[in-house]
Design an enzyme around this catalytic site. Structure first.
Site, PDB file in Angstrom:
ATOM      1  CE1 TYR A  60      -4.041  -1.655  -0.496  1.00 42.07           C
ATOM      2  CE2 TYR A  60      -3.137  -3.202   1.094  1.00 42.07           C
ATOM      3  CZ  TYR A  60      -4.069  -2.882   0.132  1.00 42.07           C
ATOM      4  OH  TYR A  60      -5.030  -3.805  -0.227  1.00 42.07           O
ATOM      5  NE  ARG A  63      -0.509  -0.167  -6.103  1.00 43.09           N
ATOM      6  CZ  ARG A  63       0.610  -0.907  -6.197  1.00 43.09           C
ATOM      7  NH1 ARG A  63       0.898  -1.838  -5.338  1.00 43.09           N
ATOM      8  NH2 ARG A  63       1.458  -0.704  -7.180  1.00 43.09           N
ATOM      9  CG  ASN A  94     -11.133   4.030  -8.710  1.00 45.67           C
ATOM     10  OD1 ASN A  94     -11.252   2.824  -8.895  1.00 45.67           O
ATOM     11  ND2 ASN A  94     -11.211   4.913  -9.684  1.00 45.67           N
ATOM     12  CB  VAL A  95      -8.203   2.932  -2.552  1.00 45.51           C
ATOM     13  CG1 VAL A  95      -9.182   1.821  -2.183  1.00 45.51           C
ATOM     14  CG2 VAL A  95      -7.069   2.380  -3.410  1.00 45.51           C
ATOM     15  CG  ASP A  96      -7.652   7.154  -7.342  1.00 43.37           C
ATOM     16  OD1 ASP A  96      -8.561   7.995  -7.254  1.00 43.37           O
ATOM     17  OD2 ASP A  96      -7.582   6.344  -8.293  1.00 43.37           O
ATOM     18  CG  HIS A 111     -13.756  -1.415  -2.720  1.00 36.41           C
ATOM     19  ND1 HIS A 111     -13.667  -1.843  -4.027  1.00 36.41           N
ATOM     20  CD2 HIS A 111     -14.820  -2.064  -2.188  1.00 36.41           C
ATOM     21  CE1 HIS A 111     -14.644  -2.722  -4.272  1.00 36.41           C
ATOM     22  NE2 HIS A 111     -15.362  -2.853  -3.177  1.00 36.41           N
ATOM     23  N   GLY A 177     -15.081   2.478 -16.224  1.00 34.58           N
ATOM     24  CA  GLY A 177     -13.814   1.820 -15.925  1.00 34.58           C
ATOM     25  C   GLY A 177     -13.866   0.759 -14.853  1.00 34.58           C
ATOM     26  CB  THR A 178     -15.875  -0.826 -12.703  1.00 34.14           C
ATOM     27  OG1 THR A 178     -16.026  -2.004 -11.901  1.00 34.14           O
ATOM     28  CG2 THR A 178     -17.231  -0.317 -13.132  1.00 34.14           C
ATOM     29  CB  SER A 179     -13.905  -5.843 -14.451  1.00 35.03           C
ATOM     30  OG  SER A 179     -13.657  -5.956 -13.063  1.00 35.03           O
TER      31      SER A 179
HETATM   32  P1  OAD Z   1     -10.665  -3.897 -12.764  1.00 30.88           P
HETATM   33  O1  OAD Z   1      -9.194  -3.891 -12.921  1.00 30.88           O
HETATM   34  O2  OAD Z   1     -11.327  -5.159 -12.390  1.00 30.88           O
HETATM   35  O3  OAD Z   1     -11.354  -3.391 -14.111  1.00 30.88           O
HETATM   36  C1  OAD Z   1     -10.911  -2.238 -14.774  1.00 30.88           C
HETATM   37  C2  OAD Z   1     -11.865  -1.919 -15.898  1.00 30.88           C
HETATM   38  O4  OAD Z   1     -11.434  -0.699 -16.484  1.00 30.88           O
HETATM   39  C3  OAD Z   1     -11.916  -2.961 -17.030  1.00 30.88           C
HETATM   40  O5  OAD Z   1     -13.267  -3.172 -17.423  1.00 30.88           O
HETATM   41  C4  OAD Z   1     -11.106  -2.291 -18.145  1.00 30.88           C
HETATM   42  O6  OAD Z   1     -11.571  -2.663 -19.456  1.00 30.88           O
HETATM   43  C5  OAD Z   1     -11.407  -0.816 -17.884  1.00 30.88           C
HETATM   44  N1  OAD Z   1     -10.395   0.132 -18.391  1.00 30.88           N
HETATM   45  C6  OAD Z   1      -9.038   0.009 -18.390  1.00 30.88           C
HETATM   46  N2  OAD Z   1      -8.462   1.107 -18.885  1.00 30.88           N
HETATM   47  C7  OAD Z   1      -9.476   1.973 -19.180  1.00 30.88           C
HETATM   48  C8  OAD Z   1      -9.529   3.282 -19.717  1.00 30.88           C
HETATM   49  N3  OAD Z   1      -8.409   3.961 -20.061  1.00 30.88           N
HETATM   50  N4  OAD Z   1     -10.745   3.844 -19.909  1.00 30.88           N
HETATM   51  C9  OAD Z   1     -11.879   3.176 -19.577  1.00 30.88           C
HETATM   52  N5  OAD Z   1     -11.888   1.942 -19.071  1.00 30.88           N
HETATM   53  C10 OAD Z   1     -10.708   1.346 -18.874  1.00 30.88           C
HETATM   54  O7  OAD Z   1     -10.995  -2.717 -11.730  1.00 30.88           O
HETATM   55  P2  OAD Z   1     -12.305  -2.509 -10.837  1.00 30.88           P
HETATM   56  O8  OAD Z   1     -13.520  -2.961 -11.535  1.00 30.88           O
HETATM   57  O9  OAD Z   1     -12.262  -1.104 -10.351  1.00 30.88           O
HETATM   58  O10 OAD Z   1     -11.052  -3.907  -4.737  1.00 30.88           O
HETATM   59  O11 OAD Z   1     -11.999  -3.479  -9.637  1.00 30.88           O
HETATM   60  C11 OAD Z   1     -12.937  -3.620  -8.616  1.00 30.88           C
HETATM   61  C12 OAD Z   1     -12.235  -3.921  -7.316  1.00 30.88           C
HETATM   62  O12 OAD Z   1     -11.393  -5.073  -7.493  1.00 30.88           O
HETATM   63  C13 OAD Z   1     -11.285  -2.848  -6.840  1.00 30.88           C
HETATM   64  O13 OAD Z   1     -11.939  -1.793  -6.145  1.00 30.88           O
HETATM   65  C14 OAD Z   1     -10.353  -3.605  -5.951  1.00 30.88           C
HETATM   66  C15 OAD Z   1     -10.135  -4.844  -6.809  1.00 30.88           C
HETATM   67  O14 OAD Z   1      -9.787  -5.994  -6.139  1.00 30.88           O
HETATM   68  C16 OAD Z   1     -10.407  -3.921  -3.586  1.00 30.88           C
HETATM   69  O15 OAD Z   1      -9.211  -3.720  -3.485  1.00 30.88           O
HETATM   70  C17 OAD Z   1     -11.290  -4.231  -2.415  1.00 30.88           C
END
Ligand code: OAD
Length: 240
Positions: A60, A63, A94-96, A111, A177-179
């Site tokens: 961390y 990060r 996001n944690v930022d 988170h 930007g989230t999976s």
């Molecule tokens: P992920 O890494 O799972 O997903 C990132 C998403 O962003 C994917 O769908 C990518 O296609 C997309 N992406 C990447 N670059 C991009 C860009 N330039 N513009 C738009 N989209 C883009 O991240 P999260 O979904 O945020 O939790 O992950 C969820 C949680 O999993 C996090 O909060 C963290 C992690 O484990 C904890 O730490 C508790």
């Protein structure tokens, strides 16, 4: 319970790591994702903290330094700018602190937050530590050893009910930007209303919740286009 009326002036933004990727902050999954470089069991669980706290703190600290050296991008700024005409609530995984540094004033962290630490003795004692590295032996008077103010796997998400309450009357919902693989955070989107305008911005085609329109592309280039359109037809944009 009856649902509240939709508020056309309210926008909920639900963000993930992809929003901060153009600022140089690594995402978790996919190419070069953090969970490809580290075993999350080693750095992001309560078990890891009990077995090897130094390793967890180093992860961390890295990060925290990365975020301190990063700047909000055009996506964060465009979201902040929506506040000129809308009531905006940002719900972020996001944690930022890039939303806050871009100027968003109502940010709910699900988170946790890298720039905060909390007591291992009393979780209500939370301290702002900025970008400073954490060490074993960092203690506060009543609080004992400090730990990162981060939700680790197996721990309870923060602010879930507040976030869910905000999405139920939003007239527009922007997911970026989230999976959408981590629950219960992703489940909050099920509470968005059918009648709301719902858009997901992502480089890829992630899991798409029902009723969401996909705008494919990088957050820093696509969000300003979307928000410019929203500002143009905002509920009070035609007033003198
Ligand atoms: P992920 O890494 O799972 O997903 C990132 C998403 O962003 C994917 O769908 C990518 O296609 C997309 N992406 C990447 N670059 C991009 C860009 N330039 N513009 C738009 N989209 C883009 O991240 P999260 O979904 O945020 O939790 O992950 C969820 C949680 O999993 C996090 O909060 C963290 C992690 O484990 C904890 O730490 C508790």
């Amino acid at each position: 319970m009856p649902k509240p009326p939709i508020n056309p002036r309210k926008i909920v933004v639900f963000s993930g790591a992809g929003l901060s990727a153009p600022s140089g902050i690594a995402t978790f999954r996919g190419n070069n994702g953090l969970w490809g470089q580290y075993r999350l069991e080693d750095v992001a669980t309560p078990e890891a903290w009990s077995k090897q706290p130094q390793v967890v703190l180093e992860f961390y600290n890295e990060r925290r330094t990365q975020v301190a050296n990063a700047q909000p991008n055009a996506g964060h700024r465009a979201i902040a700018n929506l506040e000129s005409r809308f009531e905006v609530v940002v719900i972020t995984q996001n944690v930022d602190d890039l939303h806050e540094r871009a100027g968003s004033t109502h940010v709910i962290h699900l988170h946790g937050e890298l720039r905060k630490a909390r007591s291992t003795v009393d979780s209500a004692l939370v301290y702002d530590i900025g970008a400073a590295p954490m060490q074993i032996g960092d203690v506060r008077a009543a609080g004992g050893q400090l730990r990162p103010h981060i939700v680790w796997f197996g721990e309870e998400i923060m602010n879930y009910h507040a976030a869910r309450a905000h999405i139920v009357d939003a007239g527009r919902v922007l997911v970026v930007g989230t999976s959408l693989t981590v629950y219960p955070a992703a489940g909050i989107l099920r509470h968005a209303r059918n009648a709301a305008e719902k858009v997901i911005v992502d480089l890829d085609v992630p899991k798409r919740p029902f009723g969401f329109r996909l705008m494919k592309g990088s957050a820093d280039s696509v969000i300003p286009i979307l928000t410019a359109a929203w500002l143009k037809d905002s509920p009070n944009s035609h007033q003198p």
